[in-house]
Motif scaffolding. Sequence first.
Motif, short mmCIF file in Angstrom:
data_model
loop_
_atom_site.label_atom_id
_atom_site.label_comp_id
_atom_site.label_asym_id
_atom_site.label_seq_id
_atom_site.Cartn_x
_atom_site.Cartn_y
_atom_site.Cartn_z
N GLY A 85 0.78 -1.22 0.00
CA GLY A 85 0.00 0.00 0.00
C GLY A 85 0.82 1.27 0.00
N TYR A 86 2.08 1.18 0.37
CA TYR A 86 2.94 2.35 0.36
C TYR A 86 3.37 2.68 -1.07
CZ TYR A 86 3.60 2.53 5.45
OH TYR A 86 3.42 2.67 6.79
N VAL A 142 -7.11 6.52 -1.69
CA VAL A 142 -7.02 5.55 -2.80
C VAL A 142 -7.10 6.28 -4.13
CG1 VAL A 142 -8.24 3.66 -3.95
CG2 VAL A 142 -7.95 3.64 -1.46
N GLY A 143 -6.30 5.83 -5.09
CA GLY A 143 -6.37 6.35 -6.45
C GLY A 143 -5.43 7.50 -6.75
N PRO A 148 -4.76 12.36 -9.41
CA PRO A 148 -5.16 11.12 -10.08
C PRO A 148 -4.19 10.69 -11.17
CG PRO A 148 -6.57 12.95 -10.74
CD PRO A 148 -5.73 13.44 -9.62
N HIS A 149 -3.41 11.65 -11.69
CA HIS A 149 -2.41 11.32 -12.71
C HIS A 149 -1.10 12.03 -12.38
CE1 HIS A 149 -6.32 10.81 -14.84
NE2 HIS A 149 -5.73 9.72 -15.30
N TRP A 165 -2.84 1.78 -9.71
CA TRP A 165 -4.02 1.40 -8.94
C TRP A 165 -4.90 0.43 -9.75
CZ3 TRP A 165 -4.61 2.36 -3.93
CH2 TRP A 165 -3.86 3.39 -3.36
N ARG A 166 -5.31 -0.64 -9.08
CA ARG A 166 -6.17 -1.63 -9.73
C ARG A 166 -7.30 -2.00 -8.76
NH1 ARG A 166 -1.98 -5.94 -12.66
NH2 ARG A 166 -1.14 -4.47 -14.22
#
Length: 431
Positions: free
Chosen positions: A55-56, A83-84, A108-109, A132-133
């Motif tokens: 998660g890091y 998240v994301g 987000p990007h 991210w998936r």
Amino acid sequence: MTLSSKFRTLLFAVAFVAPMLTLPAKQANAGVFVSIGIAPPALPVYVQPPLPAPGYIWTPGYWAYGDAGYYWVPGVWVNPPRVGLLWTPGYWGFAGGLYGWHGGYWGPHVGFYGGVNYGFGYGGVGFFGGEWRGGVFAYNSAVANFGGVHVTNVYENRTVIQQNTIVNNNHVSYNGGAGIQAHASPGEMQAANENHFQPTGEQAQHEQFAGQDRSQLASVNGGHPGTMASSNVGAYHQVAQQHSQSQPISSADRTAGRNYNPNTREANQDQRIANGLRSGQMTSGEAARADRTQSAIDQQVHNDRVANGGKLTGAERQQINGEQNAASRQIYNEKHNANTVTPNEVNNREANQQQRTANGLRSGQMTSGEAARTNANQAALDQQVHNERVANGGKLTPQEKQQANHQENKNSRQIYNEKHNGNTVKPPRER
């Protein structure tokens, strides 16, 4: 105002530089927070520490600027704020005669970060260390160091590395000027207009710890920080506290740090020659003339410093600046006349030597006297290559190429020895 922005404002105030821009919250980290007249040191080479837990996300190290000058903020694994989100690193950009810091942000990007190759997934364009998936962060095993952590969300993609890596063999840490010549793509420009999030409080604390750690100061470590990277903020916090207690930053350190300028102008001249050779705008003969001129200036600076206990007088600084201005005009004219050459292996090697000397001057590993010797040797080889090309209709024979490569190998060893002989320089801001 977040902890991060408060801290950056404080740095700005104590650094005595141009006023900070006031920006809307959405673009708070897209503007220039600090403007400095001295180039940041080269990026140090280090190994990524292992992932502390799934998660890091990796955030690369960078040179920040505080009341004691440049200091290295170690690369570290951090928890994203939600998240994301992905991390866009900050970067130094040269414009208007100053080096400005463009702060990093979450979004987000991944946006533009100057084309600086920070490594470990940040190759200059985007981020290829993971993605991210379905609400879970998956890691690219071709990049990430897992250590002993068991990670289930893993994939391998080496193609994306090749497609998005800007070669930066000399570890230049800034965009523009004599640095990296990269521009934002349409996608990166679009990412800049998305909703951004400030660095987390943990990241802000991490930067504060580094700013209080004397071993991280460029003026103290000569471009080789005591801590390059850390698995997590907490681990480095303990190290920084120990360092700040055992050897706190003194007022003398702050003065030296603010004035730390390892031969920037000399380095910039060598950088321009390297760029001219790589682009084909300068022939070997033109580079030889520029090298001889720069070697003479370097030697003059060395002699003047020796005579004056390591410093230049006001009159000497004025004289050197006049000579450097003349040398800059010479290089400009050589690069913009009708004489060009298609770069080949020999030209690229000549350019690499100039780049190494420039990096040695910037890091303080090479003194002006040492740079004078390396430039004189390179001038002799450049002239030899030029003469042989003229004699052979513009080309080198295989034997001449072999001889030139042999001589370049000797020059490389000389530059390496000069940079590692223990002679360093931390001159005041002289020009």
